[in-house]
Write a protein that holds these residues in place. Structure first.
Motif, PDB file in Angstrom:
ATOM      1  N   ASN A 133      28.775  35.486 -37.933  1.00  0.00           N
ATOM      2  CA  ASN A 133      27.571  34.803 -36.366  1.00  0.00           C
ATOM      3  C   ASN A 133      27.095  33.570 -36.589  1.00  0.00           C
ATOM      4  OD1 ASN A 133      25.573  34.597 -35.002  1.00  0.00           O
ATOM      5  ND2 ASN A 133      24.470  35.601 -35.624  1.00  0.00           N
ATOM      6  N   PHE A 134      27.724  33.364 -36.023  1.00  0.00           N
ATOM      7  CA  PHE A 134      27.361  30.752 -35.967  1.00  0.00           C
ATOM      8  C   PHE A 134      27.413  30.473 -34.380  1.00  0.00           C
ATOM      9  CE2 PHE A 134      29.460  26.991 -35.690  1.00  0.00           C
ATOM     10  CZ  PHE A 134      28.287  26.305 -36.920  1.00  0.00           C
ATOM     11  N   GLY A 135      25.530  30.602 -34.662  1.00  0.00           N
ATOM     12  CA  GLY A 135      25.645  30.343 -33.252  1.00  0.00           C
ATOM     13  C   GLY A 135      25.598  31.490 -32.500  1.00  0.00           C
ATOM     14  N   ILE A 136      25.819  30.847 -31.053  1.00  0.00           N
ATOM     15  CA  ILE A 136      26.332  32.437 -29.981  1.00  0.00           C
ATOM     16  C   ILE A 136      27.861  32.615 -30.183  1.00  0.00           C
ATOM     17  CG2 ILE A 136      25.048  31.290 -28.504  1.00  0.00           C
ATOM     18  CD1 ILE A 136      27.866  29.736 -27.321  1.00  0.00           C
ATOM     19  N   ILE A 137      28.408  32.553 -31.937  1.00  0.00           N
ATOM     20  CA  ILE A 137      30.062  32.998 -31.720  1.00  0.00           C
ATOM     21  C   ILE A 137      29.749  34.060 -32.711  1.00  0.00           C
ATOM     22  CG2 ILE A 137      31.846  32.249 -32.463  1.00  0.00           C
ATOM     23  CD1 ILE A 137      31.218  29.044 -32.478  1.00  0.00           C
TER      24      ILE A 137
END
Length: 475
Positions: free
Chosen positions: A112-116
């Protein structure tokens, strides 16, 4: 988790009363400890593939933000487990060191990286894992206790390859992931190991010291004192007293001390005192197990006398006159518990028994005739040959007295003479034939003794042995 299983299995292989001294003693030598470790290494190699590892989660700062990750559904695909180094720590317990353990793991990942949000699968190699610990053995409430006061662990490194999803984006940052994962694995090893030891300690605390042997008796396996740990072995002193399940009571004799010699050239040594053996005889006597009903079809056809009132006429003249040609049965039982003595190479047995005779009017109607009281003594020799207990039994004395009679007084001399002849002609040859062929030593399924040596000492019997396990036969 893996180390906990290793130590748990090790301890299981070692596997109140009037006893002031132990009646059973067991010694595991350094040679035996090394063999146990070898077996456990082989076992772990096979068992590790079934372990499901706990998920690992965290976050890694990649410069432009933090990537949160979860590694889950991890299984071990391969394990290179060098044989651990073990040694007795005098006065304490066992020191254990696992060095150079490498594990290949596969599993799934989510990031999970921000909205990714992304996911896929990965391959990971955890290499050069090292664990050093000290297992402290003691006694708590007359049973074995264990703790791990000292533990240190290290992980040489982690190599990981991510597949699926956008893994190519995160692969350049594997070193950052690997460092974090390495630290987390390192931090989890000792707490997981100690949790496992605490679980084993709870299991030991819950174990009953009364071990059921069969429907008649049980044995007290509580410790009489703390485990004795020397540089060359581990000694356990066990109460070793038998009791009748239905009628438990202390025997009318007390244990004496004995000292089992530690045999460094053998994996294990076991010693049982006269008290242990005689408490078993007393327990079986109290339970009513030492009795047998003898019918004529159990007597050899070659015997000059059979269980028939007319057949016994030459010995008891009034018997066929009062009850002509009737089948008979004998109830043979111990009046007191047999006593067994160990006297430097020889075993002496004293037996006080009685035989009640009945004329059988039918299968369910028995007419009491008389009771004979028998006193006998025997000497025996025993040794181990090719893992079979062999030896011989010799009658030393036998006397018969008329204890009670419902048919009038009769001479016991011819009966005593006939009984001695039967013992020397039929009973002892049959027993000695079995002893000559040998009796298999009892042992845990999958394991077997080898190179066993039995010695009869003053007051106790000792057996020193090596042990073969399943992996040995495969090799």
């Amino acid at each position: 988790m893996v180390k906990m299983w290793l130590i748990g299995l090790f301890l299981m292989t070692l596997t109140h009363t009037n006893a002031d001294y132990s009646a059973l003693q067991a010694v595991l030598s350094q040679k035996g400890l090394q063999k146990v470790t070898h077996w456990l290494t082989d076992w772990l190699q096979n068992e590790l593939s079934s372990i499901v590892l706990p998920k690992v989660s965290g976050g890694v700062n990649i410069g432009i933000g933090t990537v949160s990750y979860v590694l889950h559904d991890m299984t071990i695909k391969r394990c290179d487990l060098p044989e651990p180094s073990v040694a007795f720590s005098e006065g304490t317990g066992v020191s254990l060191e696992v060095s150079g353990l490498s594990i290949a793991i596969s599993g799934s990942w989510n990031t999970n990286f921000g909205i990714i949000h992304d996911s896929g699968w990965f391959e990971m190699a955890v290499y050069t894992v090292t664990l050093k610990t000290l297992l402290q053995l003691g006694m708590d409430d007359e049973r074995l206790s264990i703790s791990a006061p000292v533990c240190s662990a290290d992980v040489g490194g982690v190599q990981a390859n991510f597949h699926g999803g956008g893994s190519f984006i995160f692969q350049p940052f594997v070193e950052m992931f690997s460092g974090r994962i390495t630290n987390e694995i390192r931090a989890q090893i000792c707490p997981a190991f100690k949790n496992g030891i605490e679980g084993l300690e709870r299991h030991l605390a819950a174990m009953s010291v009364a071990l059921k042997v069969d429907p008649y008796v049980y044995i007290n396996i509580s410790l009489t004192d703390s485990p004795l740990v020397e540089y060359n072995g581990l000694g356990l002193n066990v109460t070793g007293e038998f009791y009748s399940i239905n009628s438990p009571s202390e025997p009318p004799f007390s244990p004496d001390s004995f000292e089992l010699t530690w045999q460094d050239n053998y994996m294990m040594s076991l010693g049982a005192s006269e008290f242990c053996v005689n408490s078993a005889a007393y327990a079986y006597h109290r339970a009513g197990a030492l009795q047998i009903r003898i019918r004529d079809d159990m007597i050899p056809k070659a015997s000059p006398f059979h269980l028939n009132t007319s057949q016994l006429g030459p010995l008891i003249p009034q018997l066929p006159k009062k009850y002509p040609d009737m089948p008979m049965e004998l109830l043979l039982y111990t009046r007191e518990a047999p006593m067994i003595f160990f006297n430097k190479t020889l075993i002496s047995v004293q037996l006080l028994a009685s035989a009640k005779a009945f004329a059988m009017k039918s299968d369910t109607v028995a007419i009491p005739l008389f009771r004979l009281d028998i006193e006998s003594s025997f000497i025996a020799k025993a040794y181990i040959d090719k893992e079979l207990v062999k030896g011989f039994l010799q009658m030393k004395s036998l006397t018969v007295k008329l204890g009670a009679t419902e048919i009038g007084i009769f001479s016991i001399t011819p009966i005593e003479r006939a009984l001695k002849m039967a013992m020397n002609t039929f009973v002892l040859p049959k027993v000695n034939g079995q002893l000559k062929d040998g009796i298999q030593l009892p042992f845990v399924k999958g394991f077997s003794p080898k190179n066993s040596v039995m010695t009869i000492e003053n007051g106790f019997v000792a057996v020193a042995m090596d042990i073969s396990g399943p992996s040995d036969s495969r090799q």
